[in-house]
Design a protein around this motif. Structure first.
Motif, PDB file in Angstrom:
ATOM      1  N   GLY A  27       0.789  -1.235   0.000  1.00  0.00           N
ATOM      2  CA  GLY A  27       0.000   0.000   0.000  1.00  0.00           C
ATOM      3  C   GLY A  27       0.815   1.275   0.000  1.00  0.00           C
ATOM      4  O   GLY A  27       0.265   2.356   0.217  1.00  0.00           O
ATOM      5  N   ILE A  28       2.132   1.185  -0.243  1.00  0.00           N
ATOM      6  CA  ILE A  28       2.954   2.402  -0.271  1.00  0.00           C
ATOM      7  C   ILE A  28       3.404   2.672  -1.710  1.00  0.00           C
ATOM      8  O   ILE A  28       3.844   1.768  -2.413  1.00  0.00           O
ATOM      9  N   GLY A  29       3.282   3.911  -2.133  1.00  0.00           N
ATOM     10  CA  GLY A  29       3.582   4.270  -3.522  1.00  0.00           C
ATOM     11  C   GLY A  29       2.314   4.262  -4.349  1.00  0.00           C
ATOM     12  O   GLY A  29       1.348   3.583  -4.022  1.00  0.00           O
ATOM     13  N   ALA A  30       2.327   5.076  -5.407  1.00  0.00           N
ATOM     14  CA  ALA A  30       1.157   5.171  -6.285  1.00  0.00           C
ATOM     15  C   ALA A  30       1.462   4.491  -7.609  1.00  0.00           C
ATOM     16  O   ALA A  30       2.624   4.481  -8.050  1.00  0.00           O
TER      17      ALA A  30
ATOM     18  N   LEU B 122       5.389   1.853 -10.279  1.00  0.00           N
ATOM     19  CA  LEU B 122       5.038   2.645  -9.098  1.00  0.00           C
ATOM     20  C   LEU B 122       5.800   3.969  -9.066  1.00  0.00           C
ATOM     21  O   LEU B 122       6.900   4.080  -9.633  1.00  0.00           O
ATOM     22  N   VAL B 123       5.199   4.931  -8.386  1.00  0.00           N
ATOM     23  CA  VAL B 123       5.815   6.227  -8.154  1.00  0.00           C
ATOM     24  C   VAL B 123       5.864   6.455  -6.648  1.00  0.00           C
ATOM     25  O   VAL B 123       4.866   6.241  -5.954  1.00  0.00           O
ATOM     26  N   PHE B 124       7.042   6.868  -6.148  1.00  0.00           N
ATOM     27  CA  PHE B 124       7.223   7.082  -4.707  1.00  0.00           C
ATOM     28  C   PHE B 124       7.641   8.519  -4.429  1.00  0.00           C
ATOM     29  O   PHE B 124       8.525   9.058  -5.106  1.00  0.00           O
ATOM     30  N   ASP B 128       6.923   8.554   1.068  1.00  0.00           N
ATOM     31  CA  ASP B 128       6.588   7.142   0.822  1.00  0.00           C
ATOM     32  C   ASP B 128       7.783   6.250   1.165  1.00  0.00           C
ATOM     33  O   ASP B 128       7.657   5.253   1.871  1.00  0.00           O
ATOM     34  N   ARG B 131       8.584   5.534   4.749  1.00  0.00           N
ATOM     35  CA  ARG B 131       7.693   4.613   5.473  1.00  0.00           C
ATOM     36  C   ARG B 131       8.150   3.155   5.321  1.00  0.00           C
ATOM     37  O   ARG B 131       7.707   2.292   6.077  1.00  0.00           O
ATOM     38  N   MET B 182       8.157  -4.898  -4.787  1.00  0.00           N
ATOM     39  CA  MET B 182       6.894  -4.152  -4.804  1.00  0.00           C
ATOM     40  C   MET B 182       6.378  -3.933  -6.223  1.00  0.00           C
ATOM     41  O   MET B 182       5.170  -3.981  -6.462  1.00  0.00           O
TER      42      MET B 182
END
Lengths: 208, 413
Positions: A27-30, B122-124, B128, B131, B182
């Protein structure tokens, strides 16, 4: 009363070591959106992947080069002061003072497009249109006599340009060619030791 | 007012004699007289919210070599190794090499994108990343061109300039293996393009095997946020590999099935050999060492008697196993003491006490690592590479100790 209230909350959320479950990362990052990727994905590979639609010739690139590049690289890519020389240097790589230019050294044409597109003009990067990058690349390649001055370069033929020095690169072989393991401890020099150069004689160390 | 004037006057005189103090010949000083600082109050705790070094250490700074590059923007400065202790480089003295200047990046406007051959791009944001599970590790970083000015002969008289393109800090960040899990990197994704957000758009191809082994995205060094010159708000850490690959201000990782052959892995950072062929993908920084004291910056100047010979060793392949010191130009060698801690891909300090009686010496250090690799001589390196490879000079270095204690950078046959 306040203390009692806090204590009650603490009890309600307490997790004992026995009950604790280590969570996995989630659930981290888009999720990267296609338009976000398109905005940043500018790299170009030797197989042509990443080349944008566009075209240009050396004739079209000449004026642009004079306008945006010659200040550092010279009108014909010969280099000004210590700025990179882009042209010439052919057959110089085995000489005492080799001239490593786009024509004499670079193994892939794609690198030229990728680099100009991301980093040039120096101090005003990422401002050129695809057509301008094709035209500037064509001009540099033509000055190196790799393409004709009127030859149109585009997304379909750019990666096919054969660079003269392509075959002279090979992957790091130090693990084999430089496998030094001898640790001599005494009487290691067969002949007397002599000083052959001393830095103060050159006098090129910056002073305070 | 009187107090302040007195204090300022004293400080000005002190600064002027700081150099003499450092050289150990401050004849005018009398530490046993009453001092200003023993009489007047010093500054309070609110005058310096972020601390700075003593003004008497003003000579301990990064320096550059103006003739080395066309301008000072796409250029390099050097860490003052001779003045440093232990193995950690203070953040303000970490060497800098930029290809498009020191970018000032607003973290709110910065993202790290990971895409290409992945299940889920993904983009951080920086928040982000913070965490995620993080680690802190000590690593050296060395520019591939460290020592590159010495290939044709001794040129720069100071270990800041001959070896100062190396620094060592504790990095804090997230392992790239975590990020790759991820995004779900695909099995054919054997290569990763790392790209910076700076005006150079620095880009390098890195094998996925290395990415998964020990690479990190770091946001901190030595316990605080990265400095802008080291890639704030985030940089790539590629332990043991040449500094150019440690992309600063990193904004993008693209997973692909072949290398990109970017400018910095073809035109530059390839090693031209004497026969005209060139090595590419010469990533590892081989075992290297330098004696930082004595050195041209830290001469022995008529101070006979006890001295500590001290220096730094490192290896991009693993841990430093040992360092030998020669006093006679490489004919005989004495094992030095490793100070520790000894960590892989990290600077390691070595020492050897020595009683100097004013004799002329040719002093060298030779490190070897836990793979069995022994640091070579200039003759060995030149025999394979010639003198035009620019990068990866890890040759045994020589300081000439003169009878008066001055130290010069020399090369031998």
């Amino acid at each position: 009363m306040g203390l009692t209230g806090l204590f009650a909350i603490g009890l309600a959320t307490a997790v004992s070591a026995q009950d604790y479950q280590r969570p996995s990362v989630s659930g981290i990052g888009a999720v990267a959106q296609p338009e976000q990727i398109a905005a940043w994905d500018i790299d170009v590979r030797p197989d042509g992947l990443g080349l944008p639609v566009g075209k240009g010739t050396a004739e079209e690139g000449e004026e642009l080069f004079a306008d945006r590049c010659a200040q550092c690289h010279g009108d014909f890519g010969e280099g000004v002061d210590r700025w990179p020389v882009l042209t010439g240097g052919h057959d110089s790589l085995t000489e005492d003072r080799p001239e490593k230019t786009v024509g004499s050294y670079w193994p892939y044409s794609s690198t030229l497009f990728d680099y100009i597109n991301r980093a040039m003009p120096y101090g005003d990067a990422k401002t050129l249109t695809p057509d301008e990058v094709y035209a500037l690349s064509a001009y540099i390649l033509a000055e190196n006599e790799i393409v004709e001055r009127d030859q149109e370069l585009n997304q379909d033929n750019f990666a096919q340009i054969e660079m003269p020095n392509r075959a002279n690169f090979f992957a790091d072989d130090r693990a084999v060619s430089e496998a030094y393991t001898e640790r001599c401890m005494s009487n290691c020099k067969a002949e007397a030791v002599n000083i052959v150069s001393a830095a103060p004689e050159l006098d090129v160390t910056p002073e305070e | 007012m009187t107090n302040a004037l007195n204090r300022r006057g004293f400080l000005a005189a002190g600064a002027a004699s700081a150099g003499a103090l450092a050289a150990g010949s401050a004849k005018a000083a009398n530490p046993f007289e009453p001092k200003e600082w023993g009489q007047f109050l010093g500054a309070g705790v609110d005058d310096e919210p972020y601390g700075t070094p003593s003004e008497y250490e003003a000579h301990v700074i990064r320096r550059n070599v103006p003739w080395l590059t066309a301008d000072s923007v796409s250029s390099i400065n050097f860490t003052p190794l001779a003045d440093l202790e232990g193995f950690i480089t203070p953040n303000g003295l970490h060497f800098e090499r930029h290809h498009g200047g020191r970018a000032i990046v607003d973290p709110a406007e910065h993202r790290l994108m990971i895409h290409g051959l992945v299940d889920k791009p993904l983009v951080f944001s920086l928040d982000d990343l913070k965490r995620l599970p993080s680690i802190s590790r000590f690593y050296f970083i060395e520019c591939a061109a460290n020592g590159g000015m010495e290939w044709r002969g001794a040129q720069l008289n100071g270990c800041q300039f001959t070896h100062g393109m190396v620094s060592c800090v504790q990095y804090t960040g997230v392992k790239l293996s975590t990020l790759m899990e991820m995004v779900g990197a695909k099995p054919n994704g054997k290569w990763v393009l790392a790209e910076g957000a700076d005006a150079a758009g620095m880009n390098r191809s890195i094998p996925m095997e290395k990415i998964m082994d020990d690479c990190m995205i770091a946001w901190a060094q030595n316990g605080e946020a990265l400095r802008p010159g080291q890639g704030y708000p985030m940089r790539l850490v590629v332990p043991g590999f040449e500094g150019n690959m440690w992309v600063k201000w990193i904004r993008r990782l693209e997973i692909g099935d072949m290398p990109w052959f970017a400018r910095e892995e073809t035109s530059k950072y390839t090693d031209l050999l004497e026969d005209g062929r060139a090595r590419m993908f010469t990533w590892v920084q081989d075992c290297n060492s330098v004696i930082t004291r004595p050195s041209p910056e830290k001469p022995w100047l008529d101070r006979k008697g006890f001295h500590m010979i001290s220096g730094l060793a490192w290896s991009g392949r693993g841990s430093v196993k040992g360092v030998d010191i020669s006093l006679d130009g490489g004919n005989n060698w004495i094992p030095a003491d490793l100070e520790g801690p000894v960590m892989p891909k990290c600077l390691t300090r070595f020492n050897l006490p020595f009683d100097w009686q004013g004799q002329e010496m040719l002093i060298q250090s030779r490190a070897y690592d836990d793979t069995g690799y022994v640091q070579p001589t200039f003759a060995q390196n030149r025999a394979v590479r010639g003198v035009n490879s620019i990068y990866h000079n890890n040759s045994v270095h020589t300081w000439h100790i003169k009878p008066d204690g001055r130290v010069e950078n020399v090369q031998l046959v």
